[in-house]
Scaffold this motif. Structure first.
Motif, PDB file in Angstrom:
ATOM      1  N   PHE A   1       0.831  -1.199   0.000  1.00 42.42           N
ATOM      2  CA  PHE A   1       0.000   0.000   0.000  1.00 42.42           C
ATOM      3  C   PHE A   1       0.870   1.255   0.000  1.00 42.42           C
ATOM      4  CE2 PHE A   1      -3.513  -2.729   1.265  1.00 42.42           C
ATOM      5  CZ  PHE A   1      -4.589  -2.104   0.656  1.00 42.42           C
ATOM      6  N   TYR A   2       1.904   1.250   0.816  1.00 43.23           N
ATOM      7  CA  TYR A   2       2.787   2.410   0.913  1.00 43.23           C
ATOM      8  C   TYR A   2       3.482   2.657  -0.426  1.00 43.23           C
ATOM      9  CZ  TYR A   2       6.446   5.522   2.633  1.00 43.23           C
ATOM     10  OH  TYR A   2       7.274   6.588   2.822  1.00 43.23           O
ATOM     11  N   GLY A   3       3.924   1.572  -1.065  1.00 45.87           N
ATOM     12  CA  GLY A   3       4.578   1.708  -2.371  1.00 45.87           C
ATOM     13  C   GLY A   3       3.632   2.295  -3.403  1.00 45.87           C
ATOM     14  N   ALA A   4       2.378   1.883  -3.364  1.00 42.97           N
ATOM     15  CA  ALA A   4       1.396   2.382  -4.314  1.00 42.97           C
ATOM     16  C   ALA A   4       1.112   3.866  -4.101  1.00 42.97           C
ATOM     17  CB  ALA A   4       0.095   1.587  -4.182  1.00 42.97           C
ATOM     18  N   ILE A   5       1.061   4.288  -2.847  1.00 47.59           N
ATOM     19  CA  ILE A   5       0.791   5.692  -2.526  1.00 47.59           C
ATOM     20  C   ILE A   5       1.902   6.601  -3.025  1.00 47.59           C
ATOM     21  CG2 ILE A   5       0.599   7.342  -0.600  1.00 47.59           C
ATOM     22  CD1 ILE A   5      -0.831   5.104   0.954  1.00 47.59           C
ATOM     23  N   ASN A   6       3.155   6.140  -2.884  1.00 46.88           N
ATOM     24  CA  ASN A   6       4.307   6.984  -3.228  1.00 46.88           C
ATOM     25  C   ASN A   6       4.930   6.673  -4.591  1.00 46.88           C
ATOM     26  OD1 ASN A   6       4.671   8.732  -0.930  1.00 46.88           O
ATOM     27  ND2 ASN A   6       5.079   6.889   0.251  1.00 46.88           N
ATOM     28  N   ASN A   7       4.220   5.860  -5.397  1.00 46.24           N
ATOM     29  CA  ASN A   7       4.726   5.441  -6.710  1.00 46.24           C
ATOM     30  C   ASN A   7       6.041   4.662  -6.607  1.00 46.24           C
ATOM     31  OD1 ASN A   7       2.607   6.540  -8.302  1.00 46.24           O
ATOM     32  ND2 ASN A   7       3.505   8.582  -8.046  1.00 46.24           N
ATOM     33  N   TYR A   8       6.188   3.917  -5.538  1.00 41.80           N
ATOM     34  CA  TYR A   8       7.318   3.002  -5.374  1.00 41.80           C
ATOM     35  C   TYR A   8       6.793   1.562  -5.472  1.00 41.80           C
ATOM     36  CZ  TYR A   8      10.437   6.731  -3.806  1.00 41.80           C
ATOM     37  OH  TYR A   8      11.226   7.851  -3.732  1.00 41.80           O
ATOM     38  N   ASN A   9       6.160   1.268  -6.605  1.00 42.94           N
ATOM     39  CA  ASN A   9       5.467  -0.005  -6.750  1.00 42.94           C
ATOM     40  C   ASN A   9       6.415  -1.201  -6.630  1.00 42.94           C
ATOM     41  OD1 ASN A   9       3.277   1.621  -7.233  1.00 42.94           O
ATOM     42  ND2 ASN A   9       3.345   1.397  -9.433  1.00 42.94           N
ATOM     43  N   ALA A  10       7.545  -1.142  -7.324  1.00 42.91           N
ATOM     44  CA  ALA A  10       8.503  -2.254  -7.304  1.00 42.91           C
ATOM     45  C   ALA A  10       9.112  -2.408  -5.906  1.00 42.91           C
ATOM     46  CB  ALA A  10       9.599  -2.037  -8.341  1.00 42.91           C
ATOM     47  N   LYS A  11       9.451  -1.288  -5.285  1.00 38.68           N
ATOM     48  CA  LYS A  11      10.031  -1.338  -3.937  1.00 38.68           C
ATOM     49  C   LYS A  11       9.010  -1.855  -2.932  1.00 38.68           C
ATOM     50  CE  LYS A  11      13.490   2.321  -4.520  1.00 38.68           C
ATOM     51  NZ  LYS A  11      13.936   3.655  -4.087  1.00 38.68           N
ATOM     52  N   GLY A  12       7.778  -1.404  -3.059  1.00 35.78           N
ATOM     53  CA  GLY A  12       6.729  -1.868  -2.164  1.00 35.78           C
ATOM     54  C   GLY A  12       6.505  -3.364  -2.301  1.00 35.78           C
ATOM     55  N   SER A  13       6.543  -3.843  -3.547  1.00 38.66           N
ATOM     56  CA  SER A  13       6.364  -5.271  -3.805  1.00 38.66           C
ATOM     57  C   SER A  13       7.510  -6.083  -3.217  1.00 38.66           C
ATOM     58  CB  SER A  13       6.266  -5.514  -5.315  1.00 38.66           C
ATOM     59  OG  SER A  13       6.155  -6.881  -5.595  1.00 38.66           O
ATOM     60  N   ASN A  14       8.739  -5.569  -3.358  1.00 43.42           N
ATOM     61  CA  ASN A  14       9.912  -6.267  -2.823  1.00 43.42           C
ATOM     62  C   ASN A  14       9.858  -6.346  -1.302  1.00 43.42           C
ATOM     63  OD1 ASN A  14      12.969  -5.678  -1.664  1.00 43.42           O
ATOM     64  ND2 ASN A  14      12.882  -7.277  -3.226  1.00 43.42           N
ATOM     65  N   LEU A  15       9.532  -5.232  -0.662  1.00 44.12           N
ATOM     66  CA  LEU A  15       9.468  -5.208   0.796  1.00 44.12           C
ATOM     67  C   LEU A  15       8.333  -6.093   1.304  1.00 44.12           C
ATOM     68  CD1 LEU A  15      10.733  -4.012   3.326  1.00 44.12           C
ATOM     69  CD2 LEU A  15       9.161  -2.085   3.147  1.00 44.12           C
TER      70      LEU A  15
END
Length: 201
Positions: A1-15
């Motif tokens: 969710f955090y990655g999606a909010i900040n446009n860090y989709n790949a990083k959010g998915s990895n974490l």
């Protein structure tokens, strides 16, 4: 969710993948502890007390998320900075909504919770078939995980990649609200059922 909010989709998915793997270690420990209690033929009441304490922690955890979402986001920001060794966008403050339930999220969460309870009681009452009974744990957990991935993660991915909508963050937070409140209520339902079950054990 955090990655999606900040446009860090790949990083959010990895974490998210890292946390899920880390979480699976504790699931293995929990299942081993439950199996030990069954093998030692603990009274079902003691096992129920263990579940009640565990699910109380889950309920309080969800309640904390619902009431202190901006505190959680602040901590996740620090985690992003530490884990990825980079600066992240400071997320604006958000307010969750508490008026909607997502039924598929509730069902997937119920499967995950029942994946611990149902096989344990089966193994307790049908002790000779305890190994077979414990296999139901993987079935329920797999069903819950499949629902989470094909519904929650899929829907979140669609929101995250949709840069055409200026209110994207608001939509994501609204979806997060529904997920949290649904899982909170599902956990509460199981907790109440366990309390009622104590009377029959």
């Amino acid at each position: 969710f955090y990655g999606a909010i900040n446009n860090y989709n790949a990083k959010g998915s990895n974490l998210s993948s890292f946390i899920l793997i880390f979480n699976s270690i504790f699931i293995a420990i929990a299942l081993s502890l439950i199996a030990f209690m069954v093998d030692r033929q603990f009274h079902p009441k003691w096992i129920t007390y263990l579940f009640l304490n565990s699910y109380l922690i889950i309920i309080l955890g969800h309640l904390f998320f619902l009431l202190k979402i901006n505190f959680i986001i602040n901590k996740i920001t620090k985690l992003f900075k530490f884990y990825f060794k980079s600066k992240t966008i400071n997320t604006n403050k958000f307010k969750l909504k508490y008026n909607k339930i997502d039924y598929l999220s509730s069902i997937s969460w119920l499967f995950l919770l029942i994946g611990f309870i149902f096989p344990t009681y089966l193994a307790t009452f049908f002790y000779e078939y305890r190994t077979t009974c414990f296999q139901f744990s993987f079935i329920f957990n797999s069903l819950g995980t499949i629902l989470s991935i094909t519904y929650i993660d899929r829907k979140l991915s669609l929101f995250a990649d949709d840069n055409s909508d200026s209110s994207k963050n608001e939509i994501i937070i609204s979806f997060l609200s529904k997920i949290l409140i649904s899982r909170f209520l599902s956990s509460l339902l199981i907790f109440v059922i366990l309390i009622l079950l104590l009377k029959f054990l």
